[in-house]
Enzyme design. Structure first.
Site, PDB file in Angstrom:
ATOM      1  N   LYS A  12       8.036 -21.185  24.453  1.00 33.13           N
ATOM      2  CA  LYS A  12       8.837 -19.954  24.528  1.00 33.13           C
ATOM      3  C   LYS A  12       9.444 -19.885  25.927  1.00 33.13           C
ATOM      4  O   LYS A  12       8.893 -20.452  26.883  1.00 33.13           O
ATOM      5  CB  LYS A  12       7.932 -18.742  24.343  1.00 33.13           C
ATOM      6  CG  LYS A  12       7.237 -18.689  22.996  1.00 33.13           C
ATOM      7  CD  LYS A  12       8.138 -18.052  21.980  1.00 33.13           C
ATOM      8  CE  LYS A  12       7.435 -17.863  20.657  1.00 33.13           C
ATOM      9  NZ  LYS A  12       8.399 -17.549  19.588  1.00 33.13           N
ATOM     10  N   LYS A  39      14.445 -26.500   5.585  1.00 31.42           N
ATOM     11  CA  LYS A  39      15.707 -26.554   6.325  1.00 31.42           C
ATOM     12  C   LYS A  39      16.502 -27.776   5.880  1.00 31.42           C
ATOM     13  O   LYS A  39      15.956 -28.873   5.761  1.00 31.42           O
ATOM     14  CB  LYS A  39      15.436 -26.650   7.831  1.00 31.42           C
ATOM     15  CG  LYS A  39      14.977 -25.350   8.469  1.00 31.42           C
ATOM     16  CD  LYS A  39      14.697 -25.582   9.946  1.00 31.42           C
ATOM     17  CE  LYS A  39      14.136 -24.345  10.608  1.00 31.42           C
ATOM     18  NZ  LYS A  39      15.137 -23.325  10.879  1.00 31.42           N
ATOM     19  N   HIS A  61       8.397 -23.228   6.146  1.00 30.78           N
ATOM     20  CA  HIS A  61       9.848 -23.081   5.961  1.00 30.78           C
ATOM     21  C   HIS A  61      10.638 -24.151   6.708  1.00 30.78           C
ATOM     22  O   HIS A  61      11.793 -24.400   6.390  1.00 30.78           O
ATOM     23  CB  HIS A  61      10.311 -21.670   6.351  1.00 30.78           C
ATOM     24  CG  HIS A  61      10.351 -21.422   7.808  1.00 30.78           C
ATOM     25  ND1 HIS A  61       9.289 -20.919   8.505  1.00 30.78           N
ATOM     26  CD2 HIS A  61      11.328 -21.630   8.714  1.00 30.78           C
ATOM     27  CE1 HIS A  61       9.610 -20.821   9.775  1.00 30.78           C
ATOM     28  NE2 HIS A  61      10.842 -21.248   9.938  1.00 30.78           N
ATOM     29  N   ASP A 110       0.858 -22.140  16.309  1.00 32.42           N
ATOM     30  CA  ASP A 110       2.019 -21.507  15.676  1.00 32.42           C
ATOM     31  C   ASP A 110       3.096 -22.520  15.309  1.00 32.42           C
ATOM     32  O   ASP A 110       3.815 -22.335  14.322  1.00 32.42           O
ATOM     33  CB  ASP A 110       2.606 -20.454  16.631  1.00 32.42           C
ATOM     34  CG  ASP A 110       3.616 -19.550  15.936  1.00 32.42           C
ATOM     35  OD1 ASP A 110       3.292 -19.074  14.843  1.00 32.42           O
ATOM     36  OD2 ASP A 110       4.712 -19.339  16.490  1.00 32.42           O
ATOM     37  N   HIS A 130       4.640 -26.768  11.594  1.00 35.30           N
ATOM     38  CA  HIS A 130       6.039 -27.206  11.527  1.00 35.30           C
ATOM     39  C   HIS A 130       6.273 -28.592  12.138  1.00 35.30           C
ATOM     40  O   HIS A 130       6.879 -29.472  11.521  1.00 35.30           O
ATOM     41  CB  HIS A 130       6.941 -26.226  12.286  1.00 35.30           C
ATOM     42  CG  HIS A 130       6.888 -24.824  11.787  1.00 35.30           C
ATOM     43  ND1 HIS A 130       6.787 -24.507  10.456  1.00 35.30           N
ATOM     44  CD2 HIS A 130       6.930 -23.641  12.443  1.00 35.30           C
ATOM     45  CE1 HIS A 130       6.769 -23.187  10.324  1.00 35.30           C
ATOM     46  NE2 HIS A 130       6.844 -22.638  11.519  1.00 35.30           N
ATOM     47  N   ARG A 169       0.810  -1.227   0.000  1.00 37.51           N
ATOM     48  CA  ARG A 169       0.000   0.000   0.000  1.00 37.51           C
ATOM     49  C   ARG A 169       0.841   1.273   0.000  1.00 37.51           C
ATOM     50  O   ARG A 169       0.432   2.289  -0.508  1.00 37.51           O
ATOM     51  CB  ARG A 169      -0.916  -0.010   1.227  1.00 37.51           C
ATOM     52  CG  ARG A 169      -2.172  -0.820   0.990  1.00 37.51           C
ATOM     53  CD  ARG A 169      -3.164  -0.577   2.077  1.00 37.51           C
ATOM     54  NE  ARG A 169      -2.594  -0.918   3.388  1.00 37.51           N
ATOM     55  CZ  ARG A 169      -3.294  -1.013   4.504  1.00 37.51           C
ATOM     56  NH1 ARG A 169      -4.569  -0.766   4.496  1.00 37.51           N
ATOM     57  NH2 ARG A 169      -2.727  -1.343   5.644  1.00 37.51           N
ATOM     58  N   LYS A 190       2.191 -19.737   5.982  1.00 35.82           N
ATOM     59  CA  LYS A 190       1.315 -20.172   7.056  1.00 35.82           C
ATOM     60  C   LYS A 190       0.906 -18.954   7.894  1.00 35.82           C
ATOM     61  O   LYS A 190       1.633 -17.964   7.889  1.00 35.82           O
ATOM     62  CB  LYS A 190       2.003 -21.232   7.909  1.00 35.82           C
ATOM     63  CG  LYS A 190       3.197 -20.694   8.699  1.00 35.82           C
ATOM     64  CD  LYS A 190       3.194 -21.166  10.113  1.00 35.82           C
ATOM     65  CE  LYS A 190       4.201 -20.394  10.908  1.00 35.82           C
ATOM     66  NZ  LYS A 190       4.108 -20.382  12.299  1.00 35.82           N
ATOM     67  N   GLU A 199      12.421 -22.564  22.398  1.00 35.95           N
ATOM     68  CA  GLU A 199      12.960 -21.213  22.188  1.00 35.95           C
ATOM     69  C   GLU A 199      13.391 -20.682  23.545  1.00 35.95           C
ATOM     70  O   GLU A 199      12.647 -20.828  24.531  1.00 35.95           O
ATOM     71  CB  GLU A 199      11.872 -20.287  21.633  1.00 35.95           C
ATOM     72  CG  GLU A 199      11.461 -20.569  20.210  1.00 35.95           C
ATOM     73  CD  GLU A 199      12.449 -20.018  19.194  1.00 35.95           C
ATOM     74  OE1 GLU A 199      13.350 -19.263  19.598  1.00 35.95           O
ATOM     75  OE2 GLU A 199      12.312 -20.376  18.021  1.00 35.95           O
TER      76      GLU A 199
END
Lengths: 525, 317
Positions: free
Chosen positions: A375, A217, A213, A270, A275, A72, A183, A251
């Protein structure tokens, strides 16, 4: 008399055509234009443009290559080029930035300001692509890459369809049009189905590339090489020898600025729905009859469909949700999820999820596959641990201080320090029979020092060359939503006492309890 | 002159001791999980380099050190010299720490220095030193071996022999052809040097079969790279007239300009090529072609290379 030349890998002189050199030439992209919707977004800057530049750096792109950025923001071509130049310089990994090559690459970059909600913008894009095809010799091939909000995917596809951009012009049978979407593919089973119907109303399924993705890998691809390129492991890869499998994607950081997005998604949506279920499929699928796109994806889809669907009364025992509270990562204080910017103070988002999946097929019946992701865990690590059954007779019980025999564990490390380790028992030196576990390590980086392409380099080149092997298909998306939907539904009805784990720890106690019920425990990676 | 008795067992024992000493000097950070720090012994092949003693040992050392990162190997360097009765050996470790990693990666190196009369001894020492079950490759940079006609003595040591026919004193096309005739796998860095240029030409042509391709080269005589390029195009495009011509001046006979039907012009340079396709001008990056890059590409191929062999066959036919 002509010299005899040995053949290799089914290629010999008689079958080599023209200038082919499969031993030495790397795969190259045909001429094409890549249209990026969301060209001013983070993904374009951090991943897509550095990956395209790197492909140019390696000489993989055809001279007739172009990128059309759409978003935009009003911007001239030169301003767009300058922004992309800065991004590539900033985010290019393991590669030098060649100013002269950039000048040549940037000639192919153009920009079109447009609102995806404006029907006229698609007509403008069609005219622009015609001009680009003539000027850049792209032969009319176009890859549409949607790097926008997921809610705009269907709208953009329909907009492209409204001006006939989804099909090449008549009489151009060699020309192609493809669309790549990121995704999440829907936010649940129903919305995934709706999105799919709208996409397939415009594009053929074979031209829809759903990117995950993780599958790009190198180390995930190496799982297939490891399993199917070696003769010794596959015979052990079944319920007779494997006790259980643990897949961990941890993570060490919190949501760090992505709080608003993450609050809506959560760990299950997520990471696990896409994944990690793809990783599970790669670990557990049957060998494909050939390494072709459909054959490999058929096997992945079959495996995903074999996941046992939980009844609501089974979810509590087989799935654990968690959310981190304040804690410490090393010597650093980490705020709790609810204290993160953009997160509501009473958010019930799962920042940790652990699930026990069972597969209803001949090979894996009765073998639990534990998946956990979270996380603010103690370290960043993604790995698959395959624990084998112990030897049938504990001959060395005394030598292991009364413990059962030490089970062998095969660990496929995806990140960091990609590699493969095998734990086995060994006699300690000295008199007597003292047994202790030792590890045999293969380290990817030390055996292959060459640079690995990024997942986006691999996947973009695949899409441009028409290889969908590493892309997910709609039936795979459906199957993985079907597997997690009962968990999402059940969790939506529960009131959790969040936070239930401190940042810097390995998740809620209920997750350990889930494995204990099977007589197992989580590895400490 | 010193001349020691050298036995493979002794060198292997020295290598074993070297690893123990090296590990002792870098035991890793105390208190960390075992296996996270310290040394990692890496080996994916045996690389045997035959060089003349006059060759710059520093330059060769740098090339091998760079090569170790992509192809960790047991490296055996044989330095050959004139004179009588000299033979000695030493072992050392090459270590580096990849950026961002805590572990040091180490490869082992054996150096043998010998006079030509000990070439047979060298062969019997080197054979048992090769790592079992992994590829064995020879890098031949010794003009002395070629001059002495001793190629046959070293060929059985390896699965593949790599030469650079554009180096003075290197084996020529005839010797390379003879190696292939005897069933050996050979590689030539002059061929490797044009890989990216060949890939670029193949990519640009796609399915198109041009009528004429002209390769203009520097200097008065076409060098091995130009000859290979001509032979490859000739073999791959039987309906195309491929011709080479001198671009004049001094030079090593390497390709300067490739004209394809006067519609595509490629000007290869150092690290890149300029391409003209009508009004479209583009730049493609090419590898600079350092020795370690070329060797690295060649070490990846330990099978017969039919495209290379077809080109060589055309040159020597």
């Amino acid at each position: 008399m002509p010299r005899m030349v040995a053949s290799f890998a089914n290629v010999n002189l008689m079958s080599l055509e023209g200038l082919e050199d499969p031993l030495r030439f790397s795969r190259k992209a045909p001429p094409c234009a890549v249209v990026i919707y969301g060209a001013n977004g983070d993904l374009t800057k951090r991943k897509l443009m550095p990956a395209l530049y790197r492909l140019a750096f390696e000489g993989r792109l055809a001279p007739g290559f172009a990128v059309v950025g759409v978003s935009r923001t009003a911007m001239s071509n030169d301003e767009f080029r300058e922004r992309m130049r800065e991004s590539v310089k900033k985010y290019l990994e393991d590669s030098p930035f060649d100013e002269q090559l950039w000048v040549s690459f940037a000639q192919g970059l153009t920009y079109l300001a447009g609102d995806v909600g404006q029907p006229d913008s698609y007509g403008e894009l069609a005219s622009h692509l015609k001009a680009v095809a003539a000027e850049r010799q792209t032969e009319g091939n176009v890859l549409f890459y949607l790097s926008t909000q997921p809610s705009q995917y269907a709208q953009i596809a329909e907009g492209l369809g409204s001006v006939g951009l989804q099909h090449p012009p008549e009489g151009h049978s060699e020309t192609w049009r493809r669309i790549v979407i990121e995704k999440p593919f829907g936010h649940d089973l129903v919305s995934a189905g709706v999105l799919n119907s709208r996409l397939q109303a415009v594009f053929n399924e074979r031209d829809i590339y759903r990117i995950d993705h993780y599958l790009g890998k190198e180390t995930v691809q190496n799982i297939m090489a490891f399993r199917f390129g070696n003769g010794i492991f596959e015979p052990l890869w079944n319920r007779t020898y494997v006790d259980h499998v643990q897949i961990t994607a941890a993570e060490s950081i919190g949501v760090e600025g992505r709080g608003a997005y993450y609050q809506e998604a959560g760990a299950l949506r997520d990471m696990i729905q896409n994944h990690l279920l793809q990783v599970l499929a790669t670990v557990a699928m049957e060998p494909a009859s050939s390494f072709t796109s459909d054959a490999v994806r058929d096997e992945r889809a079959k495996l995903l469909r074999a996941i046992r669907i939980m009844r609501p009364d089974q979810v509590a025992d087989n799935a654990v949700a968690g959310q981190y509270g304040p804690g410490r990562s090393g010597s650093e204080h980490v705020p709790g999820f609810r204290q993160e910017k953009g997160v509501e103070p009473h958010a019930t988002t799962d920042t940790y999820a652990a699930v026990t999946f069972l597969l209803d097929n001949w090979r894996w019946s009765g073998v639990p596959f534990y998946i956990r992701t979270g996380k603010a865990l103690p370290k960043r690590v993604t790995e698959i641990a395959i624990q084998f059954r112990t030897a049938p007779l504990a001959m060395f019980r005394k030598a292991t201080a009364g413990a059962e025999a030490i089970p062998n564990v095969l660990i496929l490390r995806i990140q960091p320090e990609e590699g493969i380790s095998l734990r086995f028992a060994s006699k300690r030196p000295g008199s007597g029979m003292q047994i202790r576990p030792v590890s045999m390590d293969f380290n990817y980086g030390s055996s292959f020092g060459e640079r690995s392409p990024s997942a986006y380099e691999t996947l973009l080149l695949d899409a441009i060359t028409g290889d969908a092997t590493l892309y997910t298909r709609q039936d795979m998306v459906d199957a993985s939503w079907t597997a997690v939907q009962p968990i999402m539904d059940y969790w939506a009805t529960q009131k959790y006492d969040f936070p239930n784990y401190a940042a810097g720890t390995w998740g809620p106690a209920a997750s350990d309890e889930m494995l204990r019920r099977w007589g197992h425990e989580w590895r400490r990676p | 002159m010193a001349c020691e008795i050298i036995k493979p067992d002794r060198i292997l024992k020295e290598l074993g001791e070297l690893w123990i000493d090296t590990a002792k000097s870098d035991p890793g950070k105390p208190g960390t999980e075992s296996g996270d720090d310290g040394l990692l012994r890496a080996c994916s092949m045996t690389l045997i380099s035959f060089v003349d003693d006059e060759e710059d040992s520093m330059a060769l050392g740098e090339t091998l050190a760079l090569l170790m990162r992509e192809h960790p190997s047991r490296s055996i360097v044989v330095r050959l010299r004139e004179g009588e009765d000299f033979l000695e050996s030493r072992v050392l470790a090459q270590c580096w720490k990849p950026f961002g990693h805590r572990k040091q990666i180490c490869c082992e190196q054996v150096e043998l220095t010998a006079t030509m009369n000990h070439l047979q001894d060298v062969a019997s020492v080197v054979g048992p030193l090769a790592v079992p079950d992994l590829p064995r490759l020879i890098l031949l940079r010794s003009a002395r071996i070629v001059r002495a006609g001793a190629l046959r003595k070293i060929l059985p040591l390896a699965d593949k022999i790599i030469v650079d026919s554009s180096r003075p004193g290197a084996p020529g096309f005839g010797e390379l052809g003879a190696m292939l005739d005897s069933g050996h796998i050979a590689g030539d860095l002059a061929w490797t040097r044009i890989t990216e240029l060949r890939a670029l030409i193949a990519h640009l042509l796609g399915e198109t079969v041009p009528k004429v391709i002209t390769i203009e080269y520097s200097g008065r005589e076409a060098g091995p790279e130009t000859r290979y390029l001509e032979a490859w195009l000739d073999g791959g495009l039987p309906d195309t007239h491929v011709r080479i011509k001198s671009g004049g001046g001094e030079g090593l006979g390497t390709p300067l300009v490739i004209r394809i039907d006067d519609t595509i012009v490629i000007r290869p340079g150092v690290g890149c090529a300029e391409i003209e396709m009508g009004a479209l001008k583009q730049r493609a990056s090419l590898a600079v072609g350092r020795d370690d890059e070329l060797l690295s590409a060649e070490l990846k191929i330990v099978v017969h290379d039919p495209v290379f062999e077809r080109a060589l066959n055309r040159i020597t036919a």
